[in-house]
Design an enzyme around this catalytic site. Structure first.
Site, mmCIF file in Angstrom:
data_model
loop_
_atom_site.group_PDB
_atom_site.id
_atom_site.type_symbol
_atom_site.label_atom_id
_atom_site.label_comp_id
_atom_site.label_asym_id
_atom_site.label_seq_id
_atom_site.Cartn_x
_atom_site.Cartn_y
_atom_site.Cartn_z
ATOM 1 N N LEU A 124 0.838 -1.205 0.000
ATOM 2 C CA LEU A 124 0.000 0.000 0.000
ATOM 3 C C LEU A 124 0.874 1.256 0.000
ATOM 4 O O LEU A 124 0.711 2.129 -0.852
ATOM 5 C CB LEU A 124 -0.912 -0.010 1.244
ATOM 6 C CG LEU A 124 -1.820 1.216 1.424
ATOM 7 C CD1 LEU A 124 -2.952 1.213 0.407
ATOM 8 C CD2 LEU A 124 -2.428 1.242 2.840
ATOM 9 N N THR A 157 6.893 -4.690 4.448
ATOM 10 C CA THR A 157 7.319 -5.798 5.306
ATOM 11 C C THR A 157 7.144 -7.106 4.533
ATOM 12 O O THR A 157 6.110 -7.303 3.886
ATOM 13 C CB THR A 157 6.462 -5.838 6.593
ATOM 14 O OG1 THR A 157 6.558 -4.580 7.232
ATOM 15 C CG2 THR A 157 6.936 -6.930 7.535
ATOM 16 N N GLU A 362 1.579 0.524 10.018
ATOM 17 C CA GLU A 362 0.122 0.261 10.000
ATOM 18 C C GLU A 362 -0.676 1.429 10.584
ATOM 19 O O GLU A 362 -1.692 1.251 11.247
ATOM 20 C CB GLU A 362 -0.197 -1.075 10.664
ATOM 21 C CG GLU A 362 0.447 -2.199 9.863
ATOM 22 C CD GLU A 362 -0.222 -3.529 9.953
ATOM 23 O OE1 GLU A 362 -1.454 -3.551 10.095
ATOM 24 O OE2 GLU A 362 0.492 -4.529 9.864
ATOM 25 N N SER A 365 0.673 6.720 15.392
ATOM 26 C CA SER A 365 -0.205 7.034 16.534
ATOM 27 C C SER A 365 -1.126 8.206 16.195
ATOM 28 O O SER A 365 -2.283 8.250 16.635
ATOM 29 C CB SER A 365 0.632 7.401 17.763
ATOM 30 O OG SER A 365 1.252 6.254 18.274
HETATM 31 N N1 CAA Z 1 -13.339 0.038 6.712
HETATM 32 C C1 CAA Z 1 -14.066 0.195 5.579
HETATM 33 N N2 CAA Z 1 -14.163 1.367 4.909
HETATM 34 C C2 CAA Z 1 -13.485 2.423 5.415
HETATM 35 C C3 CAA Z 1 -12.714 2.326 6.582
HETATM 36 C C4 CAA Z 1 -12.663 1.073 7.243
HETATM 37 N N3 CAA Z 1 -11.949 0.924 8.354
HETATM 38 N N4 CAA Z 1 -12.149 3.528 6.830
HETATM 39 C C5 CAA Z 1 -12.548 4.358 5.873
HETATM 40 N N5 CAA Z 1 -13.376 3.690 5.021
HETATM 41 C C6 CAA Z 1 -14.066 4.246 3.857
HETATM 42 C C7 CAA Z 1 -14.938 5.434 4.280
HETATM 43 O O1 CAA Z 1 -16.197 4.996 4.725
HETATM 44 C C8 CAA Z 1 -15.006 6.259 3.010
HETATM 45 O O2 CAA Z 1 -15.949 5.658 2.163
HETATM 46 P P1 CAA Z 1 -16.977 6.512 1.221
HETATM 47 O O3 CAA Z 1 -16.191 6.978 0.051
HETATM 48 O O4 CAA Z 1 -18.025 5.510 0.845
HETATM 49 O O5 CAA Z 1 -17.486 7.628 2.088
HETATM 50 C C9 CAA Z 1 -13.638 6.041 2.400
HETATM 51 O O6 CAA Z 1 -13.123 4.823 2.951
HETATM 52 C C10 CAA Z 1 -12.668 7.167 2.689
HETATM 53 O O7 CAA Z 1 -12.523 7.299 4.081
HETATM 54 P P2 CAA Z 1 -11.850 8.583 4.753
HETATM 55 O O8 CAA Z 1 -12.588 9.811 4.275
HETATM 56 O O9 CAA Z 1 -11.767 8.360 6.207
HETATM 57 O O10 CAA Z 1 -10.406 8.580 4.042
HETATM 58 P P3 CAA Z 1 -9.146 9.501 4.214
HETATM 59 O O11 CAA Z 1 -8.550 9.744 2.876
HETATM 60 O O12 CAA Z 1 -9.481 10.685 5.067
HETATM 61 O O13 CAA Z 1 -8.105 8.563 4.999
HETATM 62 C C11 CAA Z 1 -7.048 7.627 6.937
HETATM 63 C C12 CAA Z 1 -8.335 8.049 6.225
HETATM 64 C C13 CAA Z 1 -7.524 7.013 8.247
HETATM 65 C C14 CAA Z 1 -6.133 8.809 7.233
HETATM 66 C C15 CAA Z 1 -6.312 6.585 6.069
HETATM 67 O O14 CAA Z 1 -5.722 7.183 4.928
HETATM 68 C C16 CAA Z 1 -5.261 5.812 6.834
HETATM 69 O O15 CAA Z 1 -5.568 4.857 7.538
HETATM 70 N N6 CAA Z 1 -3.962 6.203 6.713
HETATM 71 C C17 CAA Z 1 -2.879 5.439 7.292
HETATM 72 C C18 CAA Z 1 -2.377 4.419 6.332
HETATM 73 C C19 CAA Z 1 -1.718 3.240 7.004
HETATM 74 O O16 CAA Z 1 -2.115 2.798 8.063
HETATM 75 N N7 CAA Z 1 -0.721 2.676 6.330
HETATM 76 C C20 CAA Z 1 -0.101 1.486 6.782
HETATM 77 C C21 CAA Z 1 0.581 0.796 5.662
HETATM 78 S S1 CAA Z 1 0.684 -0.931 5.805
HETATM 79 C C22 CAA Z 1 1.963 -1.280 6.836
HETATM 80 O O17 CAA Z 1 2.460 -0.454 7.540
HETATM 81 C C23 CAA Z 1 2.337 -2.702 6.856
HETATM 82 C C24 CAA Z 1 3.600 -3.045 7.565
HETATM 83 O O18 CAA Z 1 4.662 -2.668 7.229
HETATM 84 C C25 CAA Z 1 3.553 -3.987 8.671
#
Ligand code: CAA
Length: 378
Positions: A124, A157, A362, A365
């Site tokens: 991602l 990862t 992921e 904070s």
């Molecule tokens: N489940 C299902 N749908 C979801 C959801 C969830 N948990 N969260 C949001 N959505 C949906 C919303 O309902 C919305 O849908 P609609 O278009 O139908 O309204 C859509 O997704 C957009 O949601 P947001 O408006 O909340 O989106 P945003 O652009 O503001 O982003 C955010 C929200 C929470 C900041 C998100 O971008 C995020 O989580 N960012 C962090 C990314 C992350 O965690 N990356 C980790 C990478 S993986 C990793 O790290 C692996 C590793 O190495 C171990």
């Protein structure tokens, strides 16, 4: 829900016995050599720990999220590098295929992930799309029979080892998350390559790399859910992934406390053991309290997912609280060890480095707090 069922306790005990006998003894050496623990991963696969909540018909252990977090805490207690490999395989690679995949996709991809025949990863994050995960720039272009992907992913990862990848591409980067599609891709696809391998601060024996896609063809049948549904797949997957990282953090925190207690009982200052000094007792009390609270949050988030409910806020609460607890406990364990704790000869030094990533990956904070606030305020 304050105790695990007997069945889950047995799984946890199995994980604990294996982790302390087989994983813990080599953790320090692997931290120094950065050697990927391939043999241990194979053993985890044999125990069913790489497909814990995957039904038996797809080669999994047929357990649930609660059993998974209980086992993952134990594995991470011994070595957080092994913990994150297990977490990514279960939560980030396996879960979206289990939840959103077709029967054919499950047979072809979920089964080898669950049995550990092939390692998986989750692609991602991009150079310009970390916290703003919707800003995917990897371009997905529709072509005859499928899509061509062009772009790159970073900090993946299991990236160097993975053969099956849950990959995100964007049909229309200008429309932000609304153009995102989720695909299952294979490392054998022409145009797929592993780029820069990261030299990390902690969890050094897990592999983390860049992935590059150059005109990589992905068959249409490898899309997860529908066109433009990818962001929902990504976010729903991360809910569960965050519980996994919370369990990993819990393992680091508990190990830090146990080492701090052992040292405090053994080391004497001013004519008595450290543990008889109130300053040290207060630290131990704070560590134990935060660990207990973290564990309850992790179990509640896992049980809520097991009940089939969306648990975004709870998952984020578990992740932010447990990861900050891991950092707190590792820091305090080092403080209790004094100068010895700062030496690489002592395990607490590694724990301070391994804990650090848990408040970053992921979702930082800060992102967890955004998710929680959005839920509370809505
Ligand atoms: N489940 C299902 N749908 C979801 C959801 C969830 N948990 N969260 C949001 N959505 C949906 C919303 O309902 C919305 O849908 P609609 O278009 O139908 O309204 C859509 O997704 C957009 O949601 P947001 O408006 O909340 O989106 P945003 O652009 O503001 O982003 C955010 C929200 C929470 C900041 C998100 O971008 C995020 O989580 N960012 C962090 C990314 C992350 O965690 N990356 C980790 C990478 S993986 C990793 O790290 C692996 C590793 O190495 C171990």
């Amino acid at each position: 829900m304050f105790a695990l069922s007997e069945d889950i306790q047995q799984i946890r005990d199995l994980a604990r016995d294996f982790a302390r006998a087989e994983i813990l003894p080599g953790a320090g050496d692997r931290d120094k050599s950065h050697a990927f623990p391939a043999e241990l991963v194979a053993q985890l696969a044999e125990m069913g720990f790489l497909g814990m909540f995957v039904p038996e018909e797809y080669g999994g252990a047929g357990l649930n999220m609660l059993a998974y977090v209980a086992a993952l805490e134990e594995v991470s207690y011994a070595d957080a590098s092994v913990g994150v490999i297990m977490s990514v395989q279960n939560s980030l690679a396996g879960w979206p295929i289990l939840k959103f995949g077709t029967h054919e996709q499950k047979l072809k991809y979920l089964t080898p992930l669950a049995t550990g025949e092939r390692l998986g990863c989750y692609a991602l994050t991009e150079p310009e799309a970390g916290s703003d995960a919707g800003g995917q720039k990897t371009k997905a272009t529709p072509v005859e029979g499928g899509y061509r992907l062009n772009g790159s992913k970073v900090f993946i990862t299991n990236g160097p080892q993975a053969e099956i990848t849950v990959t995100y591409g964007n049909l229309d980067p200008a429309s932000h998350y609304k153009g995102v599609c989720a695909f299952i891709t294979e490392s054998s696809y022409p145009g797929y390559s592993v780029g820069k391998i990261e030299d990390k601060h902690g969890i050094t024996s897990s592999g983390t790399s860049e992935l590059v896609f150059e005109d990589m063809f992905v068959p249409a049948e490898n899309m997860l859910l529908g066109e433009r549904d990818g962001f929902k797949v990504a976010m729903a997957t991360l809910d569960g992934g965050r519980i996994g990282i919370a369990a990993q953090a819990l393992g680091i925190a508990q190990r830090s406390l146990d080492l701090a207690v052992a040292y405090a009982n053994e080391r004497k200052t001013f004519g008595k053991p450290l543990s008889k000094h109130q300053a040290i007792q207060f630290k131990i009390a704070d560590m134990a309290t935060r660990i207990e609270a973290s564990r309850l949050l992790v179990w509640k988030a896992a049980a809520t997912k097991d009940a089939g409910q969306r648990a975004s806020e709870l998952c984020s609460m578990a992740k932010v609280f447990a990861s900050e607890t891991a950092n707190f406990c590792a820091y305090e364990a080092m403080q209790i060890h004094g100068g010895y704790g700062y030496s690489r000869e002592y395990e607490v030094e590694r724990l301070t480095r391994d804990a650090r990533i848990t408040t970053i990956y992921e979702g930082t904070s800060e992102i967890q707090r955004l998710v929680i606030a959005k839920g509370v305020l809505s």
